[in-house]
Design an enzyme around this catalytic site. Sequence first.
Site, PDB file in Angstrom:
ATOM      1  CB  CYS A 116     -13.601 -13.793 -12.425  1.00 29.02           C
ATOM      2  SG  CYS A 116     -13.339 -15.349 -13.296  1.00 29.02           S
ATOM      3  CD  GLU A 151       1.182  -4.974  -5.006  1.00 25.97           C
ATOM      4  OE1 GLU A 151       0.148  -5.146  -4.341  1.00 25.97           O
ATOM      5  OE2 GLU A 151       2.232  -4.545  -4.520  1.00 25.97           O
ATOM      6  CB  CYS A 158     -16.529 -18.651 -10.787  1.00 27.45           C
ATOM      7  SG  CYS A 158     -15.753 -18.122 -12.336  1.00 27.45           S
ATOM      8  CD  GLU A 304       3.224  -0.196  -5.182  1.00 33.00           C
ATOM      9  OE1 GLU A 304       3.012  -0.574  -4.008  1.00 33.00           O
ATOM     10  OE2 GLU A 304       2.398  -0.345  -6.086  1.00 33.00           O
ATOM     11  CD1 TRP A 312       0.185  -2.277   3.516  1.00 39.27           C
ATOM     12  CD2 TRP A 312       1.156  -4.158   4.265  1.00 39.27           C
ATOM     13  NE1 TRP A 312       1.438  -2.364   2.942  1.00 39.27           N
ATOM     14  CE2 TRP A 312       2.059  -3.505   3.376  1.00 39.27           C
ATOM     15  CE3 TRP A 312       1.549  -5.359   4.865  1.00 39.27           C
ATOM     16  CZ2 TRP A 312       3.319  -4.016   3.074  1.00 39.27           C
ATOM     17  CZ3 TRP A 312       2.809  -5.868   4.559  1.00 39.27           C
ATOM     18  CH2 TRP A 312       3.670  -5.195   3.675  1.00 39.27           C
ATOM     19  CD  GLU A 352      -3.189   1.241   0.252  1.00 39.37           C
ATOM     20  OE1 GLU A 352      -2.751   0.080   0.222  1.00 39.37           O
ATOM     21  OE2 GLU A 352      -3.121   2.041  -0.707  1.00 39.37           O
ATOM     22  CG  PHE A 354      -3.828   5.971   9.439  1.00 42.90           C
ATOM     23  CD1 PHE A 354      -3.638   7.294   9.831  1.00 42.90           C
ATOM     24  CD2 PHE A 354      -5.075   5.392   9.617  1.00 42.90           C
ATOM     25  CE1 PHE A 354      -4.671   8.030  10.399  1.00 42.90           C
ATOM     26  CE2 PHE A 354      -6.114   6.120  10.192  1.00 42.90           C
ATOM     27  CZ  PHE A 354      -5.918   7.436  10.584  1.00 42.90           C
ATOM     28  CG  HIS A 355       1.016   3.083   3.052  1.00 45.90           C
ATOM     29  ND1 HIS A 355       2.164   3.623   2.503  1.00 45.90           N
ATOM     30  CD2 HIS A 355       1.117   1.737   2.891  1.00 45.90           C
ATOM     31  CE1 HIS A 355       2.916   2.632   2.015  1.00 45.90           C
ATOM     32  NE2 HIS A 355       2.312   1.484   2.245  1.00 45.90           N
TER      33      HIS A 355
END
Length: 659
Positions: A116, A151, A158, A304, A312, A352, A354-355
């Site tokens: 948070c 990111e 809340c 990146e 994804w 990840e 399979f990235h």
Amino acid sequence: MRRLTEGRGLLFGGDYNPEQWPEEVWAEDAELMKAAGVNLVTVGVFSWARLEPEPGARDFGWLDRVMDLMAGAGIAVDLATPTASPPPWLGHRWPETLPVDESGHRLWWGSRNQFCPSSPVYRERALSIVTDLAARYAGHPALALWHVGNEYGQICHCDASAEAFRAWLRRRHGGLDALNEAWGTTFWSQRYARWEEVLPPRRAPYMINPTQSLDWRRFCSDALLEHFRAERDVLREHAPDVPVTTNFMGLFRPVDAWKWAAEEDLVANDWYPDPGDPLSPARTALVHDLMRGLGRGRPWLLMEQATSGVNWRPHNLPKPAGQLRLESLQALARGADGLCYFQWRASRFGAERFHAAMVPHAGPDTRLHREVRAHGRELRRLAAVAGQPVPARVALVFGWESWWALEERGRPSDRLNADEQLLAYYVPLWERGVSVDVVPPDADLGGYALVVVPNLFLVSDRQAAALTAYARGGGVLVVGPFSGVVDPDGHVRTGRFPVPLREALGASGEEWLPAEGEVGCRWSGGPGFTAHAWTELMAAEGAEAVAEFTEGELAGRPAILRHRVGDGVAWYVATMPEPAALAGLTARALADAGVRGAVADLPPGVEAVRRGEVLFLLNHGSATAEVPVAGPAEDLLTGAVTDGPVTLAPRAVAALRST
Ligand code: GAL
Ligand code: ZN
């Protein structure tokens, strides 16, 4: 950026997560990195649980060895604060650090990003590990850059966030009366009698107050920014000379990147073009231009990208041979001084696995790794490009606040979107090889020959006055539909629209009329075209109708208007014209402004952009293209000297410097 590229040249590398591998693998990593020309790696993004296995404990030994290994290999480290992914113990012991969605559901650990932004406990724990990290590595020879979090974009509804939201609202509006006024709470009996009643937009029976929601988006971006600043300040205190960044995600809603970029030492972006989207090359160019704009023209860092397929999307297309190079050089051509990947070595486990990576599961003796290595090495030939500007005479105006405001529920149509309009107006400029700066709505427009405003739904009085003054003063202004509609509180400006731009545009309207489907239009004295989804009932008041609607209720009414105002020209587009018609409009506005593309008669699919002394030509198309360039030039990528047209196979790139 200069500090980073000096002595290193263009930056090349990626996210390096050695904590996923036994230490025996690390030495091989360093060797392979050297062979590939890697000179920058991002370390530690997700290492909080490893660095602090239990509250207050510290385990820096492994990171010491990684940092020393990189220093020994001559590879700089972009050291991350690990605060994007707190360890399970944080949520377990302090559940109030976990984010809550708008329905009141807590989000648990087991993935990442579970924090948070307004939690005091999260803040305290995050700053504590960041302080120790900064103190330990501030003077390390490998340290070149700080990477704060990852990111940013988390949102929490809340009670702690509600409390922080109220404090933010007090600062913005002052008293409760002013808040009631700004939010228009006489509507639907929403008047607030006490501050405690004021909430984030939580799940409610029907549509939420759009100004409450707009202020909430502003607040969420600011709350994260406040956290970023807190970490940044700790880092700066320990290492005043090391630049600080965080990674953006292109046109990403949750953070107002104009505000954020002003707080960073350099702009960095994560970008994953969709290989299945035919608009990817233009969309990507737009995002790269945005990054350059965020840094006010300075070089930026592609933090990146993927060497091949991501994991994804539902169906993840790989990149054909040559594509990783093409995309990387595209970023370079548009102002990046560093080209990095997620990630160095493909993970064996975790979400990840399979990235794609720079070193695939099958190892270094692979087509993919050979391409990575060749690309890293060829970048040395382009070292002279580092630091060079990408000059542009055209500005494209885009702002997050207006984007947010336009997307609030309860609008005439959800088919008119700010990001899609931005791309629609960008495409014809890109197709002609016209360089564009993406600028915020309050930018100084003085230096531009053409200013395009695809959509500015929310506009302040000052911004509208600046656009008007720009056109009057001799500029060429193009304004897209549904602009100038609301003020910064989201209140509709009453009168004939677009109220604050009416004088500049020499035209005004009285009804927004979303259309069922396509609508016929015609250039006056010229061919027909179609528009879709959106029309406006306009009247010329000094402007000339250069195109009109030909069917329906608006038949014979202006669709596109051009107004000579002061020493300049202002265009208004009262619909969403098909791409060919937008291209025609763009050509005329460019002619008004006296702006030409980098190459005349650019073949379709070929991108042309000038950076410093180098003209980059990139073939995104599926056919071999002949590009009509004149004069003797050296292709920095091959060393070949050309005179006359350049032939580019699909995915080929030329970097021409006049000789
Ligand atoms: C980014 C992120 C990386 C990795 C990558 C996969 O969102 O920063 O950690 O998840 O995407 O494409
Ligand atoms: Zn919260």
